[in-house]
Motif scaffolding. Structure first.
Motif, PDB file in Angstrom:
ATOM      1  N   CYS A   7      -0.290 -11.044   2.390  1.00 39.97           N
ATOM      2  CA  CYS A   7      -0.394 -10.352   3.679  1.00 39.97           C
ATOM      3  C   CYS A   7      -1.307  -9.131   3.595  1.00 39.97           C
ATOM      4  CB  CYS A   7       0.991  -9.952   4.182  1.00 39.97           C
ATOM      5  SG  CYS A   7       1.814  -8.693   3.169  1.00 39.97           S
ATOM      6  N   GLY A   8      -1.485  -8.580   2.391  1.00 47.75           N
ATOM      7  CA  GLY A   8      -2.379  -7.447   2.198  1.00 47.75           C
ATOM      8  C   GLY A   8      -1.795  -6.102   2.561  1.00 47.75           C
ATOM      9  N   LEU A   9      -0.515  -6.060   2.931  1.00 47.26           N
ATOM     10  CA  LEU A   9       0.097  -4.801   3.353  1.00 47.26           C
ATOM     11  C   LEU A   9       0.137  -3.780   2.215  1.00 47.26           C
ATOM     12  CD1 LEU A   9       1.531  -3.336   5.688  1.00 47.26           C
ATOM     13  CD2 LEU A   9       3.699  -4.246   4.805  1.00 47.26           C
ATOM     14  N   CYS A  10       0.444  -4.239   1.017  1.00 43.12           N
ATOM     15  CA  CYS A  10       0.538  -3.321  -0.122  1.00 43.12           C
ATOM     16  C   CYS A  10      -0.816  -2.691  -0.440  1.00 43.12           C
ATOM     17  CB  CYS A  10       1.103  -4.038  -1.343  1.00 43.12           C
ATOM     18  SG  CYS A  10       0.181  -5.515  -1.838  1.00 43.12           S
ATOM     19  N   ALA A  11      -1.869  -3.504  -0.431  1.00 39.78           N
ATOM     20  CA  ALA A  11      -3.210  -2.987  -0.718  1.00 39.78           C
ATOM     21  C   ALA A  11      -3.672  -2.031   0.372  1.00 39.78           C
ATOM     22  CB  ALA A  11      -4.195  -4.141  -0.859  1.00 39.78           C
ATOM     23  N   GLU A  12      -3.290  -2.307   1.600  1.00 40.61           N
ATOM     24  CA  GLU A  12      -3.700  -1.471   2.731  1.00 40.61           C
ATOM     25  C   GLU A  12      -3.038  -0.102   2.693  1.00 40.61           C
ATOM     26  OE1 GLU A  12      -3.258  -1.414   7.623  1.00 40.61           O
ATOM     27  OE2 GLU A  12      -2.809  -3.241   6.489  1.00 40.61           O
ATOM     28  N   LEU A  13      -1.769  -0.055   2.292  1.00 38.49           N
ATOM     29  CA  LEU A  13      -1.020   1.193   2.369  1.00 38.49           C
ATOM     30  C   LEU A  13      -0.948   1.969   1.058  1.00 38.49           C
ATOM     31  CD1 LEU A  13       1.974   0.115   4.657  1.00 38.49           C
ATOM     32  CD2 LEU A  13      -0.169   1.234   5.294  1.00 38.49           C
ATOM     33  N   CYS A  14      -1.402   1.377  -0.042  1.00 41.18           N
ATOM     34  CA  CYS A  14      -1.357   2.096  -1.322  1.00 41.18           C
ATOM     35  C   CYS A  14      -2.348   3.257  -1.292  1.00 41.18           C
ATOM     36  CB  CYS A  14      -1.688   1.157  -2.489  1.00 41.18           C
ATOM     37  SG  CYS A  14      -1.704   2.004  -4.094  1.00 41.18           S
TER      38      CYS A  14
ATOM     39  N   HIS B 186      -4.901  -9.015  -4.635  1.00 42.79           N
ATOM     40  CA  HIS B 186      -3.460  -8.789  -4.806  1.00 42.79           C
ATOM     41  C   HIS B 186      -3.064  -8.681  -6.275  1.00 42.79           C
ATOM     42  CE1 HIS B 186      -3.657  -9.858  -0.616  1.00 42.79           C
ATOM     43  NE2 HIS B 186      -4.015 -11.104  -0.908  1.00 42.79           N
ATOM     44  N   GLN B 187      -3.898  -7.971  -7.020  1.00 37.86           N
ATOM     45  CA  GLN B 187      -3.612  -7.681  -8.418  1.00 37.86           C
ATOM     46  C   GLN B 187      -3.442  -6.169  -8.577  1.00 37.86           C
ATOM     47  OE1 GLN B 187      -3.184  -9.878 -10.879  1.00 37.86           O
ATOM     48  NE2 GLN B 187      -3.752 -11.717  -9.713  1.00 37.86           N
ATOM     49  N   VAL B 188      -2.444  -5.764  -9.355  1.00 35.72           N
ATOM     50  CA  VAL B 188      -2.215  -4.343  -9.599  1.00 35.72           C
ATOM     51  C   VAL B 188      -3.202  -3.843 -10.645  1.00 35.72           C
ATOM     52  CG1 VAL B 188      -0.568  -2.619 -10.426  1.00 35.72           C
ATOM     53  CG2 VAL B 188       0.222  -4.519  -9.010  1.00 35.72           C
TER      54      VAL B 188
ATOM     55  N   PHE C 152       6.278   2.651  -3.748  1.00 38.37           N
ATOM     56  CA  PHE C 152       6.182   2.456  -2.299  1.00 38.37           C
ATOM     57  C   PHE C 152       5.889   0.996  -1.957  1.00 38.37           C
ATOM     58  CE2 PHE C 152       3.704   2.665   1.739  1.00 38.37           C
ATOM     59  CZ  PHE C 152       4.731   3.119   2.544  1.00 38.37           C
ATOM     60  N   CYS C 153       5.007   0.371  -2.735  1.00 37.91           N
ATOM     61  CA  CYS C 153       4.654  -1.025  -2.465  1.00 37.91           C
ATOM     62  C   CYS C 153       5.867  -1.943  -2.602  1.00 37.91           C
ATOM     63  CB  CYS C 153       3.528  -1.480  -3.393  1.00 37.91           C
ATOM     64  SG  CYS C 153       3.906  -1.318  -5.156  1.00 37.91           S
ATOM     65  N   GLU C 154       6.731  -1.627  -3.551  1.00 32.62           N
ATOM     66  CA  GLU C 154       7.934  -2.437  -3.745  1.00 32.62           C
ATOM     67  C   GLU C 154       8.835  -2.379  -2.516  1.00 32.62           C
ATOM     68  OE1 GLU C 154      11.315  -2.935  -7.215  1.00 32.62           O
ATOM     69  OE2 GLU C 154      10.782  -0.905  -6.563  1.00 32.62           O
ATOM     70  N   LYS C 155       8.896  -1.200  -1.896  1.00 30.15           N
ATOM     71  CA  LYS C 155       9.787  -1.016  -0.747  1.00 30.15           C
ATOM     72  C   LYS C 155       9.259  -1.675   0.524  1.00 30.15           C
ATOM     73  CE  LYS C 155      11.712   3.335  -2.466  1.00 30.15           C
ATOM     74  NZ  LYS C 155      13.018   2.729  -2.783  1.00 30.15           N
ATOM     75  N   ILE C 156       7.928  -1.747   0.667  1.00 30.07           N
ATOM     76  CA  ILE C 156       7.378  -2.262   1.925  1.00 30.07           C
ATOM     77  C   ILE C 156       7.039  -3.749   1.873  1.00 30.07           C
ATOM     78  CG2 ILE C 156       6.415  -0.006   2.513  1.00 30.07           C
ATOM     79  CD1 ILE C 156       3.640  -1.218   1.719  1.00 30.07           C
TER      80      ILE C 156
ATOM     81  N   ALA D 290       8.101  -9.359  -3.291  1.00 30.23           N
ATOM     82  CA  ALA D 290       7.335  -9.964  -4.387  1.00 30.23           C
ATOM     83  C   ALA D 290       6.887  -8.940  -5.425  1.00 30.23           C
ATOM     84  CB  ALA D 290       6.110 -10.684  -3.824  1.00 30.23           C
ATOM     85  N   ILE D 291       7.183  -7.664  -5.185  1.00 32.40           N
ATOM     86  CA  ILE D 291       6.722  -6.604  -6.083  1.00 32.40           C
ATOM     87  C   ILE D 291       7.913  -5.981  -6.801  1.00 32.40           C
ATOM     88  CG2 ILE D 291       5.487  -4.410  -6.248  1.00 32.40           C
ATOM     89  CD1 ILE D 291       3.954  -5.177  -3.755  1.00 32.40           C
ATOM     90  N   THR D 292       7.769  -5.831  -8.106  1.00 35.44           N
ATOM     91  CA  THR D 292       8.815  -5.240  -8.938  1.00 35.44           C
ATOM     92  C   THR D 292       8.205  -4.131  -9.780  1.00 35.44           C
ATOM     93  OG1 THR D 292       9.908  -7.397  -9.084  1.00 35.44           O
ATOM     94  CG2 THR D 292      10.616  -5.704 -10.647  1.00 35.44           C
ATOM     95  N   MET D 293       8.955  -3.043  -9.950  1.00 39.44           N
ATOM     96  CA  MET D 293       8.504  -1.936 -10.780  1.00 39.44           C
ATOM     97  C   MET D 293       9.072  -2.095 -12.188  1.00 39.44           C
ATOM     98  SD  MET D 293       6.732  -0.399  -8.523  1.00 39.44           S
ATOM     99  CE  MET D 293       6.241   1.006  -9.525  1.00 39.44           C
ATOM    100  N   TYR D 294       8.185  -2.004 -13.194  1.00 31.99           N
ATOM    101  CA  TYR D 294       8.598  -2.129 -14.587  1.00 31.99           C
ATOM    102  C   TYR D 294       8.280  -0.838 -15.347  1.00 31.99           C
ATOM    103  CZ  TYR D 294       9.277  -7.160 -13.999  1.00 31.99           C
ATOM    104  OH  TYR D 294       9.732  -8.386 -13.589  1.00 31.99           O
ATOM    105  N   PRO D 295       9.147  -0.454 -16.298  1.00 35.38           N
ATOM    106  CA  PRO D 295       8.851   0.729 -17.120  1.00 35.38           C
ATOM    107  C   PRO D 295       7.512   0.567 -17.836  1.00 35.38           C
ATOM    108  CG  PRO D 295      11.117   0.022 -17.452  1.00 35.38           C
ATOM    109  CD  PRO D 295      10.448  -1.058 -16.652  1.00 35.38           C
ATOM    110  N   ARG D 296       6.767   1.668 -17.901  1.00 37.58           N
ATOM    111  CA  ARG D 296       5.443   1.639 -18.513  1.00 37.58           C
ATOM    112  C   ARG D 296       5.474   2.343 -19.866  1.00 37.58           C
ATOM    113  NH1 ARG D 296       2.237   3.933 -14.530  1.00 37.58           N
ATOM    114  NH2 ARG D 296       2.715   6.029 -15.255  1.00 37.58           N
TER     115      ARG D 296
END
Length: 207
Positions: free
Chosen positions: A65-72, A81-83, A93-97, A102-108
């Protein structure tokens, strides 16, 4: 510690360590640890340090949908659609919207901290924070905590540490629960200016 780099604090610290009968050595300059260069320890153990998160997009679940790329706000997601890990700040923020989750936050992994041995039996604790990573103060606290644990176990009364330059988070963290701080400077205008800044920080910390 010193208000600026290049004042000779590592050389002075290593001299104190060599003169001490029994001590644990630490290098709190996690951005550029130089004490291991002088003491040449043999690494006994290496430990991963995680601070912050990086987003991951599940391509099978993504509906493009491109929402994450648009709002990041950090432009950390490409049009494919690659991080982009170096751009991702881990805000989540992308995970929440994401409408399909489809987005998960992982420890870095942000760096490593090490335990080494020099002079056959003396221990040195130090760390390397990866370039561009944050939470240097947290990594200093990790090194300090481990050194204190070993000191308590081995009943070592003295910990001598080479602190970082400046007045940032790593310096503030290195000042926590210390008995004595030696300020090292150089005979220059910038050296004296930075000495005053770190001295004021000590006063604020009640040292």
């Amino acid at each position: 510690i010193s208000g600026k780099g290049g004042t000779g604090k590592t050389s002075l610290t290593s001299s104190f360590i060599q003169m001490a009968d029994n001590c644990i050595a630490c290098d709190y300059d996690v951005d550029a640890s130089n004490l291991p260069i002088l003491l040449k320890p043999q690494k006994v153990s290496s430990h991963d340090f995680s601070a912050g998160y990086t987003a991951h997009i599940d391509q099978e679940s993504c509906i493009s949908c491109g929402l994450c790329a648009e709002l990041c706000r950090f432009d950390a997601i490409s049009q494919e659609h690659q991080v982009l890990p170096l751009s991702c700040e881990g805000c989540g923020f992308c995970e929440k919207i994401c409408p399909v989750e489809a987005i998960t936050m992982y420890p870095r992994s942000s760096g490593h901290w090490f335990e080494g041995v020099f002079n056959q039996k003396q221990k040195l604790f130090f760390a390397d924070l990866r370039p561009g990573e944050e939470n240097s103060g947290k990594l200093v606290a990790q090194v300090k905590t481990r050194a204190r644990e070993i000191a308590d176990t081995e009943q070592t009364q003295l910990i001598i540490a080479d602190g970082p330059p400046g007045i940032g988070c790593a310096v503030i963290s290195s000042m926590v629960e210390v008995d004595l701080i030696v300020l090292v400077t150089e005979p220059s205008r910038s050296g004296f200016h930075d000495l005053q800044r770190v001295y004021q920080l000590m006063q604020l910390r009640g040292i």
